[in-house]
Design an enzyme around this catalytic site. Structure first.
Site, PDB file in Angstrom:
ATOM      1  CB  SER A 177      -0.964  -0.026   1.185  1.00 13.34           C
ATOM      2  OG  SER A 177      -1.962  -0.995   0.969  1.00 13.34           O
ATOM      3  CG  MET A 179      -2.235   6.481  -2.518  1.00  7.88           C
ATOM      4  SD  MET A 179      -0.885   7.652  -2.931  1.00  7.88           S
ATOM      5  CE  MET A 179      -1.477   9.117  -2.081  1.00  7.88           C
ATOM      6  CG  ASP A 180      -2.949   2.520   2.843  1.00 14.30           C
ATOM      7  OD1 ASP A 180      -3.736   3.243   2.218  1.00 14.30           O
ATOM      8  OD2 ASP A 180      -3.242   1.370   3.216  1.00 14.30           O
ATOM      9  CG  HIS A 181       4.138   3.743   3.284  1.00 12.15           C
ATOM     10  ND1 HIS A 181       4.738   3.810   4.518  1.00 12.15           N
ATOM     11  CD2 HIS A 181       4.265   2.456   2.885  1.00 12.15           C
ATOM     12  CE1 HIS A 181       5.204   2.622   4.853  1.00 12.15           C
ATOM     13  NE2 HIS A 181       4.925   1.774   3.884  1.00 12.15           N
TER      14      HIS A 181
END
Lengths: 413, 409
Positions: A177, A179-181
């Protein structure tokens, strides 16, 4: 020895509802910079709204609700309290907490905070200059407001998945992920920009962060090629993200070397880099004039890559990378997790050992940053469920021990 | 240092950026939020001005779309730091600055007498930000976005089930982006502290560690369990192989199935959608989905222990795959999401910007180019501030704001 230097955010308090990585990753950074982050969890669901609570990888041999390694990593350095917001007394306590907080952060689905009675307008009633940052996939307005998102979905919809792959194959996407970071990075940035503005003007505000929009800014050059030149990214031979389109480089990619699943990345930036590499290769084909100039290397890139692959397949990735770096050509082995964490001394300061009240010592990620006057600090693991109820409700909000005990017995906290 | 206005979060701050692809995004993020970002270019212009693609495919230092994207809202001055005059002008400029951002080769600025050490005492409020390979005290190996993502960890996790296919670099310069994503909050935190203390400081951002801190489970599985993740097509790299999450729809487009349906409401929604589409007879999973009524929610433990739960769970996945064979990816995306199931169409970046949701939110940003008497659509704001909105203007022409230097003289 404890570092006695000040921390950049040591006057800031965050009332934090974030979870997972996209939200919790943001307030972890703020906590590392010294903010007091008070994470609010639901005692009824035992904090399991955060799907990373109590799931593998576990910290060492520990198991259970407090032993989730990802949860421990993303929440290191924060305080933890419980509030059952179905109960009016819990809502009142939350109001008191917000009144002494600088910012409220959350990454629920859109609309959850309003339904709880803590939307932006409600927050402003409690504290006029509050900074409120909400973070979800699709944002707080628009036709898809109710749509749900996780990192891989944000990556798919934003173009990040599409732009990571090789021609004539399905998208490889990001194998995690990303895009979570990155959503967390944008969230931390948003909180700090809004706090800085408030510090200078006294004005609070709401930041509506849609992770997919943040992600949609991360392939700007490809987007402009479409909007300015009408050249869509979806076309023959694209994407090929191991090649370099901007700037044009060739050869540029990841090639097999000796050993199982061992690879080297090489970027030949220009004709000078190629001249050096071609001499190191030292084969008849590599010395051919046809490869001397970037135009012909690009023209027959498939063939060049095939020749290079045949050669790298017999090389040792570490030795070859070092040889190329020594002569000024960008190269690096594709490092495996153990190699970059345990053996690459350049990363050593990133991995820090924290102490967790229940599961003991564990290693977590620090920040890739050095600050000369206000260094970051991560020393404590994630809080156990309700671990800091006594401190927050007692010392901070002034409740007596008996009151706190009663609230706990009656399921309010 | 001027006083802040109320309409822009970073107004009143002056940032000097030494033009480089490695730190351009950090300057952009600050400029688009109202800081005055002055990008210092060499006489021939920043090297990224020569990078493809070019507007209208016409190669020109004012046409690089790379430059256009990464330098919005900035001002450009030209300085030859190798000359005495250029160095002096740079010193004057830095004396007026709140923040410097640079990603120069390690010894270059020190040799020119223009490094942090030369400014820290004479401008004690200055926040100097160096973006380096792995620290100002490290070495400076030749590196690109590709090599950083290789040695920094991300590439190991990205690729295909078939490990004969190389690991993949995620597109879009993300190694540079990630360092900038750490640089900006660090600068902001330093500015916060300076508001109280009056002191600046040195910020040293490691490109290598930025990627190392951005690999999610690859690092977490190693740190906690000393297990190595293995790359898998279009989904998370994990120590064990998992089921597919990517399907190809009737229009050939790829689709991320997200988290599979797990509860009664979702199984019912899938069934009724299949009924609405008149596809009941063709869908082999349909009958099994009915058994989903027995499950309020299938937990992970039940999946292992209850064969029926496993069968129903699989039917949910099969039904989505079946729907994908009959629907366009967009229709599957909207249809499943409207029925409460998290999933995503795989858009290209330029398709995302055209999606009706993001258009309605105003994400595509029209920027007027007075130099071309035309407007062009850029990706919009990464976040929406209610009081201090993102505002953006076109990237500067080479030396467009040279007059700034005269004001300093």
């Amino acid at each position: 020895m404890t570092d006695q230097r000040p921390q950049a955010l040591d006057k800031i308090r965050i009332c934090d509802f974030t979870g997972q990585l996209a939200g919790a990753g943001a307030t972890k950074i703020l906590a590392a910079f010294g903010a007091q982050v008070i994470r609010v969890e639901d005692p009824v669901q035992r904090g399991k709204w955060d799907i990373l609570r109590g799931v593998p990888p576990f910290v060492g041999e520990a198991r259970g609700l407090e032993a989730g390694g990802a949860f421990n990593n993303h929440n290191a350095g924060k305080l933890g309290i419980t509030l059952n917001l179905r109960d009016a007394r819990a809502k009142e306590l939350l109001r008191e907490l917000i009144a002494v907080s600088d910012a409220v952060t959350e990454n629920f689905a859109a609309g959850v905070m309003e339904r709880l009675g803590f939307g932006y307008e409600d927050l402003r009633q409690i504290r006029e200059d509050i900074v409120y940052v909400s973070n979800n996939g699709f944002g707080a307005t628009g036709p898809y407001t109710s749509f749900k998102s996780w990192g891989p979905i944000a990556q798919a919809v934003s173009g990040l998945t599409f732009t990571s792959g090789l021609p004539d194959l399905p998208p490889a996407g990001w194998g995690y992920s990303f895009m979570d970071h990155t959503g967390g990075y944008y969230m931390a940035t948003a909180v700090l920009m809004a706090l800085l503005h408030r510090r200078r003007t006294g004005e609070g505000q709401w930041v509506d962060l849609a992770c997919i929009e943040a992600a949609g800014t991360l392939n700007g050059v490809a987007t402009l090629d479409a909007t300015v030149n009408q050249r869509p990214m979806r076309r023959q031979g694209m994407p090929n993200s191991n090649r370099s389109q901007s700037p044009r480089m060739a050869p540029h990619g990841i090639w097999p070397t000796k050993g199982h699943d061992e690879w080297i990345a090489i970027a030949v930036r220009d004709d000078h880099d190629w001249k050096i590499l071609s001499e190191i290769i030292g084969e008849t084909w590599s010395r051919e004039n046809r490869w001397t100039h970037i135009e012909t290397r690009l023209q027959d890139e498939d063939e060049l890559e095939q020749l290079l692959t045949t050669w790298t397949a017999n090389q040792n990735r570490q030795e070859l990378a070092q040889e190329l770096i020594d002569v000024g050509v960008p190269a690096a082995p594709v490092l495996k997790p153990q190699e970059r964490i345990e053996f690459d001394h350049r990363t050593a300061e990133l991995w820090v050992t924290v102490d967790h009240t229940e599961v003991g010592e564990s290693r977590v990620e620090g920040l890739p940053v050095r600050m000369s006057e206000t260094p970051w600090s991560v020393t404590r693991g994630a809080a156990c469920l309700g671990e800091h109820n006594q401190y927050v409700f007692g010392e901070l909000l002034g409740l007596g021990n008996t009151e706190i005990e009663t609230l706990a017995e009656e399921g309010v906290i | 240092m001027t006083t802040p206005s109320s309409s822009s979060a970073l107004s009143g701050y002056r940032v000097i950026e030494l033009a480089s692809e490695r730190c351009a995004l950090a300057g952009k993020l600050m400029a688009d939020m109202g800081a005055e970002v002055i990008v210092v270019e060499p006489p021939e212009g920043c090297r990224t001005r020569s990078w493809e693609p070019f507007a209208d495919d016409v190669s020109d230092i004012e046409n690089s779309l790379h430059w256009w994207h990464y330098n919005t809202s900035k001002k450009s001055v030209v300085l030859n730091l190798e000359t005495e005059t250029g160095g002096q002008q740079f010193r004057s400029l830095v004396m007026t600055a709140d923040v410097v951002i640079e990603a120069e080769p390690l010894s270059r600025l020190g040799t020119l007498g223009l490094d942090w050490n030369q400014f820290s005492e004479i401008n004690s409020e200055l926040i100097w930000t160096s973006v380096t390979h792995h620290g100002r005290d490290g070495t400076d190996p030749p590196a690109t976005d590709l090599t950083l993502l290789a040695e920094g960890g991300p590439a190991w996790s990205c690729g295909y089930d078939d490990h004969e296919i190389p690991p993949v670099r995620g597109g879009g310069n993300q190694a540079f982006h990630t360092a900038c994503h750490y640089a900006v909050p660090s600068i902001l935190a330093a500015l916060m502290w300076r508001e109280d203390s009056g002191k600046g400081q040195l910020i040293d951002i490691s490109l290598l560690n930025s990627s190392n801190a951005t690999t999610e489970f690859a690092t977490l599985w190693w740190l906690n369990a000393e297990r190595q993740v293995e790359r898998q097509t279009g989904r998370h790299a994990l120590p064990t192989m998992t089921e597919w999450t990517q399907i190809q729809c009737a229009d050939g487009r790829w689709f991320n199935t997200g988290v599979p349906p797990r509860n009664k409401r979702e199984f019912q929604a899938l069934r009724s959608w299949i009924e609405e589409l008149g596809l009941v007879d063709q869908c082999s999973a349909y009958e099994i989905l009915k058994l989903g009524d027995q499950f309020e929610r299938i937990g992970l433990l039940e999946l292992d222990e209850d064969p029926l739960a496993g069968e129903v769970f699989q039917a949910g996945r099969d039904a989505i795959e079946f729907l994908g064979q009959h629907l366009k990816a967009y229709d599957l995306f909207v249809g499943l999401q409207q029925r409460g199931m998290a999933c995503g169409i795989v858009y290209s970046p330029d398709e995302m910007i055209d999606d009706p949701h993001f258009v309605e939110r105003g994400f595509p940003e029209e920027i007027f180019y007075d130099t071309r008497n035309a407007s062009h659509t850029h990706p919009g704001a990464p976040y929406r501030f209610s009081k201090t909105p993102w505002t953006v203007t076109r990237a500067p022409q080479l030396g467009e704001h040279q007059a700034l230097l005269e004001d300093l003289a």
